[in-house]
Design an enzyme around this catalytic site. Structure first.
Site, PDB file in Angstrom:
ATOM      1  N   GLU A 197       1.657 -10.529   1.262  1.00  0.00           N
ATOM      2  CA  GLU A 197       2.100  -9.150   1.040  1.00  0.00           C
ATOM      3  C   GLU A 197       3.619  -9.073   1.225  1.00  0.00           C
ATOM      4  O   GLU A 197       4.277 -10.052   1.594  1.00  0.00           O
ATOM      5  CB  GLU A 197       1.367  -8.190   2.000  1.00  0.00           C
ATOM      6  CG  GLU A 197       1.515  -6.745   1.556  1.00  0.00           C
ATOM      7  CD  GLU A 197       0.442  -5.785   2.074  1.00  0.00           C
ATOM      8  OE1 GLU A 197      -0.546  -6.236   2.679  1.00  0.00           O
ATOM      9  OE2 GLU A 197       0.603  -4.565   1.863  1.00  0.00           O
ATOM     10  N   HIS A 239       1.234  -9.280  -3.008  1.00  0.00           N
ATOM     11  CA  HIS A 239       0.264  -8.181  -3.035  1.00  0.00           C
ATOM     12  C   HIS A 239       1.009  -6.849  -2.973  1.00  0.00           C
ATOM     13  O   HIS A 239       1.576  -6.485  -1.940  1.00  0.00           O
ATOM     14  CB  HIS A 239      -0.674  -8.316  -1.835  1.00  0.00           C
ATOM     15  CG  HIS A 239      -1.679  -7.212  -1.732  1.00  0.00           C
ATOM     16  ND1 HIS A 239      -2.836  -7.208  -2.472  1.00  0.00           N
ATOM     17  CD2 HIS A 239      -1.703  -6.090  -1.004  1.00  0.00           C
ATOM     18  CE1 HIS A 239      -3.526  -6.123  -2.191  1.00  0.00           C
ATOM     19  NE2 HIS A 239      -2.857  -5.418  -1.290  1.00  0.00           N
ATOM     20  N   ASP A 297       0.854  -1.203   0.000  1.00  0.00           N
ATOM     21  CA  ASP A 297       0.000   0.000   0.000  1.00  0.00           C
ATOM     22  C   ASP A 297       0.887   1.248   0.000  1.00  0.00           C
ATOM     23  O   ASP A 297       2.110   1.163   0.081  1.00  0.00           O
ATOM     24  CB  ASP A 297      -0.957  -0.013   1.203  1.00  0.00           C
ATOM     25  CG  ASP A 297      -0.232  -0.038   2.547  1.00  0.00           C
ATOM     26  OD1 ASP A 297       0.873  -0.607   2.620  1.00  0.00           O
ATOM     27  OD2 ASP A 297      -0.754   0.521   3.529  1.00  0.00           O
ATOM     28  N   ASP A 307       0.106 -17.839  -3.456  1.00  0.00           N
ATOM     29  CA  ASP A 307       0.926 -16.827  -4.145  1.00  0.00           C
ATOM     30  C   ASP A 307       0.064 -16.098  -5.174  1.00  0.00           C
ATOM     31  O   ASP A 307       0.241 -16.271  -6.378  1.00  0.00           O
ATOM     32  CB  ASP A 307       2.135 -17.497  -4.801  1.00  0.00           C
ATOM     33  CG  ASP A 307       3.084 -16.467  -5.397  1.00  0.00           C
ATOM     34  OD1 ASP A 307       3.029 -15.287  -4.963  1.00  0.00           O
ATOM     35  OD2 ASP A 307       3.871 -16.817  -6.295  1.00  0.00           O
TER      36      ASP A 307
HETATM   37  O1  9MR Z   1       1.615  -6.795   9.704  1.00  0.00           O
HETATM   38  C1  9MR Z   1       0.350  -6.377  10.200  1.00  0.00           C
HETATM   39  C2  9MR Z   1      -0.289  -7.519  10.949  1.00  0.00           C
HETATM   40  O2  9MR Z   1       0.471  -7.834  12.088  1.00  0.00           O
HETATM   41  C3  9MR Z   1      -1.712  -7.137  11.327  1.00  0.00           C
HETATM   42  O3  9MR Z   1      -2.332  -8.262  11.899  1.00  0.00           O
HETATM   43  C4  9MR Z   1      -2.471  -6.691  10.077  1.00  0.00           C
HETATM   44  C5  9MR Z   1      -3.898  -6.274  10.372  1.00  0.00           C
HETATM   45  O4  9MR Z   1      -3.963  -5.142  11.141  1.00  0.00           O
HETATM   46  O5  9MR Z   1      -1.804  -5.602   9.477  1.00  0.00           O
HETATM   47  C6  9MR Z   1      -0.517  -5.927   9.037  1.00  0.00           C
HETATM   48  O6  9MR Z   1       0.082  -4.794   8.516  1.00  0.00           O
HETATM   49  C7  9MR Z   1      -0.393  -4.269   7.291  1.00  0.00           C
HETATM   50  C8  9MR Z   1      -0.658  -2.799   7.526  1.00  0.00           C
HETATM   51  O7  9MR Z   1      -1.728  -2.652   8.393  1.00  0.00           O
HETATM   52  C9  9MR Z   1      -0.877  -2.017   6.242  1.00  0.00           C
HETATM   53  N1  9MR Z   1       0.189  -2.253   5.314  1.00  0.00           N
HETATM   54  C10 9MR Z   1       0.382  -3.657   5.001  1.00  0.00           C
HETATM   55  C11 9MR Z   1       0.712  -4.435   6.254  1.00  0.00           C
HETATM   56  C12 9MR Z   1       0.996  -5.900   5.949  1.00  0.00           C
HETATM   57  O8  9MR Z   1      -0.102  -6.593   5.522  1.00  0.00           O
END
Ligand code: 9MR
Length: 746
Positions: free
Chosen positions: A726, A669, A342, A717
């Site tokens: 991601e 992603h 993102d 994947d």
């Molecule tokens: O890495 C984060 C994970 O520990 C949390 O459970 C999740 C949901 O809140 O979010 C992950 O972090 C994401 C972040 O919120 C936005 N950018 C992408 C991150 C990886 O998926």
């Protein structure tokens, strides 16, 4: 429904012959069509369009779509008021023809009102051939306000689209997804180190030992032996055996292992891959940079315009306002790294990522390997400036972190804004420079402030030698943040603030206070900070810091302990801290030994966490630190063996590192390495770590394909699987740290 002429003629002749051999309906009784007039046999009602010009057509919906818009949703064809039932599976399908071919459409099933949550989305290319697109997903919601839509904007030139047979069939069986797991002999598909452990896992029905052979690239058998039956592996549900061939130490490429009639994917014995990975994992950060054009010369195929530098269509990040009601100033928060796939930038996750890169360097320095991360090693714009490249890279994020601090004279001065990101989630693909959305600062939080304090305090000692002025600024900012956090200890980021960006919310900050105090103390030696460390509830020997997850962005006790254990200081109970790290390592050692796949990670109830591949690596770094503290080879071996899991010795037979191993994750992603959605974009760079198995499968693709998955199998994947696949700055920092440790063992 537009029928090909020949079919129409055949039907007419069947009817003329008085036969009733019409094809039987294939739908089961429970399958119910949700879309009305998806065949366009009765005109185009109740479909609606936005910014497209309908073209008269029979039995289909054809439209001219203007080119040059910024977003997919700038032109839409949709239908509203559909009903979805939570937990029910749907088949979403349509036929589409595009002229010219190659434009991308974003097909969405989602909420028709704010916040326009998508329950399912894909962004296929539409071709002149007229293809049928079909997907199965499971609804995460009960709603009578769902829409299906084709978002067709965001393409460069005008184009035409014809749409037919749009269907959303409810009550279909969830899709059975069979991952291709290749040969049943599972190895580290990259490399075993010559003097390190060499283990493999065989999936088999056999319960008695089996013979195995190790062959070199010429096919000569260079070692043979028998497997050890291990019973059912809980993390995969498979019956497995293990193979140990540690004593074979001849370097070379293209080895294979054969057992039970199956031959593994090839692997090397050598250290070259780790030398490369140490740098590739750290090179990941340059292409994640915000606020700077990425040079195609430095990263062939990855050159792109600078994102978020105050140039349209971006609205950020040089003058970013707060969310309404949060503040009445704007900040220049340009720069830093995009967090993940993102465009958000988060202080909490920036803090751990900086810590881990700086720690990679601090550890390398302590162990005599700093040159390997020195100036000129990462091919970044700053290469050649006399500063180790890994420090230049971390500085890019540090400068951003400091900009997130509330300025003097404002309410809450010294606190750090939790995050900055788009008002709403952008779709895929989307280059940073073309993101047109409003960017906002979110409220300051204690956790972000402590992340800033810790990272800046560490920076103050690490950069002292190279840039004393920056080191002094960083220390001032760290002290200010520390004081602000102490004065505002309970400003939590909201768990509900997850639209357009992640929440990174955390309500337990004992560990962040401890970490910030530890870094400040290690840099300044001040007694007050030492007292804070010693009195922290998470410093107590009764506190169990080494759980199934050693550390991550929300759990920072262990990083503080690792630094207190490794770095010189006047901490009176430093030996006790060291012993605690070693005891923690003993726990992960026991887990690794007990598990037939050899990984030091065994989550409660076999519930693999979001980002499990980096949890494996973080736990491995505790083992590595225990080795640095004791030089006891058992810790080193278990740390090295952990690399096997991320490099392919796992239930899915996949390496989670892009470009490493014969079968590797490469469709992660991300909005701008979105090659699997747009062939004109590159894929994730070599050395990108995928998040890996996540038992909670929060995204629609994982929900459609992985229902009921066991532990290691909860991964796909697929670029749309944001919960399992991601890339992030805090996961690649774990990889950088461990790759550097592994390379040092050569
Ligand atoms: O890495 C984060 C994970 O520990 C949390 O459970 C999740 C949901 O809140 O979010 C992950 O972090 C994401 C972040 O919120 C936005 N950018 C992408 C991150 C990886 O998926």
């Amino acid at each position: 429904m537009r029928r090909p002429r020949t079919v129409v003629l055949a039907l007419i002749s069947l009817l003329a012959a008085g036969l009733s051999a019409l094809p039987a309906a294939t739908a089961g009784a429970a399958e119910v069509e949700q879309v009305r007039n998806g065949t366009f046999d009765t005109g185009t009602d109740p479909w609606w369009t936005s910014n497209v010009t309908a073209v008269p057509a029979e039995g289909e919906l054809c439209a001219e779509i203007p080119g040059g818009t910024a977003n997919r949703w700038d032109s839409i064809i949709g239908q509203n008021d559909l009903t979805l039932v939570e937990g029910e599976s749907y088949r979403f399908s349509f036929r589409a023809t595009g002229t010219p071919g190659g434009n991308v459409a974003r097909a969405v099933v989602g909420l028709q009102v704010e916040p326009y949550t998508t329950y399912f989305e894909v962004s296929p290319q539409i071709n002149v051939s007229g293809d049928v697109y079909s997907y199965t997903f499971t609804s995460p919601m009960d709603t009578a306000q769902a829409q299906v839509a084709l978002q067709v904007g965001g393409n460069a030139a005008d184009w035409n689209l014809c749409l037919d047979d749009v269907s959303l069939l409810g009550g279909v069986p969830p899709e059975v997804y069979e991952p291709d797991t290749g040969p049943r002999v599972r190895v580290n598909q990259v490399a075993y180190t010559p003097h390190g452990p060499k283990n493999a896992t065989v999936v088999t029905e056999a319960t008695e030992p089996l013979p195995y052979e190790l062959k070199n690239a010429d096919g000569d058998v260079v070692k043979s032996g028998t497997t050890t039956p291990r019973g059912t592996d809980a993390s995969s549900g498979q019956n497995v055996h293990s193979i140990a061939f540690t004593d074979f130490d001849t370097s070379g490429a293209g080895y294979t292992l054969t057992a039970d009639g199956e031959t593994s994917r090839p692997f090397d014995i050598g250290t070259e891959a780790y030398d490369r990975l140490r740098l590739d994992a750290a090179k990941f950060y340059y292409t994640q940079r915000s606020g700077i054009a990425i040079s195609d010369e430095l990263r062939p195929g990855y050159g792109r315009a600078a994102g978020h530098i105050g140039v349209a269509p971006n609205t950020g990040d040089t003058e970013v306002p707060c969310q309404p009601g949060v503040c009445d100033y704007t900040l220049d928060v340009s720069g830093g790294w995009y967090d993940a796939g993102d465009h958000g930038k988060y202080v909490v996750n920036g803090g751990i990522s900086v810590w881990q890169l700086l720690s990679t360097y601090e550890r390398a320095k302590l162990t005599g390997h700093a040159a390997e991360l020195g100036d000129g090693t990462l091919d970044i714009p700053e290469s050649g400036n006399g500063v180790p490249d890994i420090l230049d890279e971390a500085r890019w994020e540090l400068d951003f972190l400091l900009k997130m601090q509330v300025p003097d004279g404002q309410p809450l001065a010294g606190m750090a804004h939790h995050k900055i990101h788009d008002e709403a989630w952008t779709g895929l693909p989307q280059l940073p420079a073309t993101d047109p959305q409003k960017r906002e600062l979110h409220p300051p939080s204690t956790a972000a402030t402590l992340n800033l304090a810790a990272a800046a305090a560490q920076a103050a000692r690490v950069y002292e030698h190279y840039d004393p002025e920056f080191a002094a600024d960083a220390l001032r900012a760290a002290r200010k943040a520390w004081a602000a956090a102490r004065a505002n200890p309970e400003m939590y980021a909201s768990e509900a603030d997850g639209i357009g960006g992640g929440t990174y919310s955390d309500r337990n900050l004992d560990d962040e206070f401890y970490w910030a105090a530890a870094e400040l103390f290690l840099t300044t030696g001040e007694p007050e900070l030492r007292n804070f460390v010693q009195n922290s509830p998470v410093h107590s020997i009764r506190y169990d810091a080494f759980g199934p997850i050693s550390y991550d962005w929300a759990r920072m006790t262990v990083p503080a302990r690792m630094d207190l254990a490794m770095l010189p200081s006047s901490l009176p109970d430093r030996d006790q801290v060291r012993r605690s790290v070693i005891r923690g390592a003993d726990r992960y050692l026991a887990e690794a030994k007990a598990q037939p796949y050899g990984l030091p990670y065994n989550p409660d109830n076999n519930m693999y966490d979001w980002g499990s591949s980096h949890q494996v690596l973080n736990n491995a770094s505790v083992l590595a630190t225990a080795y640095d503290l004791t030089h006891d080879g058992k810790y080193r071996n278990a740390a090295l063996e952990s690399m096997d899991y991320v490099m392919g010795r796992n239930a899915l037979n996949i390496s989670y590192i892009t470009g490493y191993g014969e079968a590797n994750a490469h469709n992660q992603h991300t909005r701008w390495y979105a090659h699997s959605l747009d062939p004109n974009l590159p894929g994730p760079p070599v050395g990108s770590l995928s998040g890996g198995a996540n038992s909670s499968i929060q995204d629609p693709v994982a929900q459609a394909k992985l229902q009921g998955c066991v532990g290691q199998f909860c991964y796909i994947d697929d670029i749309q699987s944001w919960a399992t696949n991601e890339i992030t700055i805090n996961w690649n920092s774990a990889l950088t740290w461990m790759a550097s440790f592994a390379a040092d063992q050569g």
